[in-house]
Design a protein around this motif. Structure first.
Motif, PDB file in Angstrom:
ATOM      1  N   LEU A 145       0.879  -1.159   0.000  1.00 26.07           N
ATOM      2  CA  LEU A 145       0.000   0.000   0.000  1.00 26.07           C
ATOM      3  C   LEU A 145       0.916   1.208   0.000  1.00 26.07           C
ATOM      4  CD1 LEU A 145      -3.008   1.035   0.426  1.00 26.07           C
ATOM      5  CD2 LEU A 145      -2.333   1.283   2.801  1.00 26.07           C
ATOM      6  N   THR A 146       0.843   2.005  -1.045  1.00 22.83           N
ATOM      7  CA  THR A 146       1.737   3.152  -1.141  1.00 22.83           C
ATOM      8  C   THR A 146       0.924   4.439  -1.118  1.00 22.83           C
ATOM      9  OG1 THR A 146       1.696   2.989  -3.555  1.00 22.83           O
ATOM     10  CG2 THR A 146       3.513   1.907  -2.421  1.00 22.83           C
ATOM     11  N   GLY A 147       1.591   5.498  -0.738  1.00 19.45           N
ATOM     12  CA  GLY A 147       0.974   6.817  -0.697  1.00 19.45           C
ATOM     13  C   GLY A 147       1.991   7.839  -0.246  1.00 19.45           C
ATOM     14  N   GLU A 148       1.696   9.108  -0.547  1.00 29.64           N
ATOM     15  CA  GLU A 148       2.643  10.172  -0.202  1.00 29.64           C
ATOM     16  C   GLU A 148       2.668  10.473   1.288  1.00 29.64           C
ATOM     17  OE1 GLU A 148      -0.153  11.543  -2.444  1.00 29.64           O
ATOM     18  OE2 GLU A 148       0.784  10.186  -3.872  1.00 29.64           O
ATOM     19  N   SER A 149       1.529  10.351   1.944  1.00 31.13           N
ATOM     20  CA  SER A 149       1.447  10.699   3.359  1.00 31.13           C
ATOM     21  C   SER A 149       0.660   9.628   4.111  1.00 31.13           C
ATOM     22  CB  SER A 149       0.755  12.054   3.517  1.00 31.13           C
ATOM     23  OG  SER A 149      -0.596  11.970   3.107  1.00 31.13           O
ATOM     24  N   THR A 150       0.716   9.721   5.411  1.00 27.03           N
ATOM     25  CA  THR A 150      -0.015   8.770   6.248  1.00 27.03           C
ATOM     26  C   THR A 150      -1.523   8.914   6.037  1.00 27.03           C
ATOM     27  OG1 THR A 150       1.746   8.870   7.890  1.00 27.03           O
ATOM     28  CG2 THR A 150      -0.361   7.967   8.612  1.00 27.03           C
ATOM     29  N   GLY A 151      -2.001  10.140   5.921  1.00 23.25           N
ATOM     30  CA  GLY A 151      -3.423  10.370   5.687  1.00 23.25           C
ATOM     31  C   GLY A 151      -3.898   9.749   4.385  1.00 23.25           C
ATOM     32  N   LYS A 152      -3.090   9.885   3.343  1.00 22.12           N
ATOM     33  CA  LYS A 152      -3.425   9.302   2.039  1.00 22.12           C
ATOM     34  C   LYS A 152      -3.448   7.775   2.136  1.00 22.12           C
ATOM     35  CE  LYS A 152      -3.515   9.299  -2.585  1.00 22.12           C
ATOM     36  NZ  LYS A 152      -4.667   9.600  -3.349  1.00 22.12           N
ATOM     37  N   LYS A 153      -2.491   7.195   2.881  1.00 25.55           N
ATOM     38  CA  LYS A 153      -2.460   5.741   3.059  1.00 25.55           C
ATOM     39  C   LYS A 153      -3.688   5.250   3.822  1.00 25.55           C
ATOM     40  CE  LYS A 153       2.517   4.967   2.941  1.00 25.55           C
ATOM     41  NZ  LYS A 153       3.692   4.520   3.685  1.00 25.55           N
ATOM     42  N   VAL A 154      -4.087   5.970   4.857  1.00 27.49           N
ATOM     43  CA  VAL A 154      -5.251   5.575   5.652  1.00 27.49           C
ATOM     44  C   VAL A 154      -6.514   5.648   4.798  1.00 27.49           C
ATOM     45  CG1 VAL A 154      -6.722   6.250   7.601  1.00 27.49           C
ATOM     46  CG2 VAL A 154      -4.239   6.174   7.876  1.00 27.49           C
ATOM     47  N   LEU A 155      -6.665   6.716   4.018  1.00 29.11           N
ATOM     48  CA  LEU A 155      -7.823   6.838   3.143  1.00 29.11           C
ATOM     49  C   LEU A 155      -7.844   5.717   2.109  1.00 29.11           C
ATOM     50  CD1 LEU A 155     -10.303   8.418   2.214  1.00 29.11           C
ATOM     51  CD2 LEU A 155      -8.782   9.763   0.759  1.00 29.11           C
ATOM     52  N   THR A 156      -6.687   5.421   1.525  1.00 30.86           N
ATOM     53  CA  THR A 156      -6.598   4.331   0.556  1.00 30.86           C
ATOM     54  C   THR A 156      -6.945   2.999   1.212  1.00 30.86           C
ATOM     55  OG1 THR A 156      -4.905   5.521  -0.687  1.00 30.86           O
ATOM     56  CG2 THR A 156      -5.073   3.172  -1.086  1.00 30.86           C
ATOM     57  N   LEU A 157      -6.450   2.778   2.433  1.00 35.69           N
ATOM     58  CA  LEU A 157      -6.740   1.539   3.157  1.00 35.69           C
ATOM     59  C   LEU A 157      -8.236   1.393   3.422  1.00 35.69           C
ATOM     60  CD1 LEU A 157      -5.490  -0.959   4.481  1.00 35.69           C
ATOM     61  CD2 LEU A 157      -5.272   0.374   6.574  1.00 35.69           C
TER      62      LEU A 157
END
Length: 125
Positions: A27-39
């Motif tokens: 699971l990749t993303g630029e920020s922690t918030g983006k990763k949580v939303l993607t998750l």
């Protein structure tokens, strides 16, 4: 409505544990918030796959369930995880499962963690 939210959060937590334990589930993303939303979005896709597709697959493979005494469940869970990975790619979500055996192990982890979280979390509507 509350039950839906609880199950989605349990799926997200279980997917998060599988991502953390297995290097081939990413699971990749630029920020922690983006990763949580993607998750959370991937957990919604995973929940829909399990709600819509899994019962049909279980019905079609019923003889194999009987023949293998339920062990085919590991394969069905792996296929649902691979389908979720493919759908996430179609929706441009940065979630990927690399390989069938990774999906089998990931499906096992997700099943155990999701069960444990559903036991702990409230289950009222």
């Amino acid at each position: 409505m509350m039950n839906f939210v609880v199950k989605t959060l349990a799926n997200a937590g279980a997917l998060g544990v599988a991502i953390w334990l297995l290097q081939d589930i990413t699971l990749t993303g630029e920020s922690t918030g983006k990763k949580v939303l993607t998750l959370i979005l991937v957990a919604l896709v995973f929940g829909l796959v399990n709600f819509l597709v899994k019962p049909v697959v279980k019905l079609l493979t019923l003889p194999l369930f009987i023949l293998t005494l339920g062990l085919i469940t590991l394969v069905v869970n792996a296929l649902m995880l691979l389908l979720t990975s493919w759908l996430a790619e179609q929706f441009d979500l940065s979630f990927h499962v690399d390989g069938f055996w990774t999906a089998v192990l990931g499906g096992l982890i997700i099943s155990v963690v999701s069960w444990a979280l559903n036991v702990v979390l409230p289950d009222s509507d």
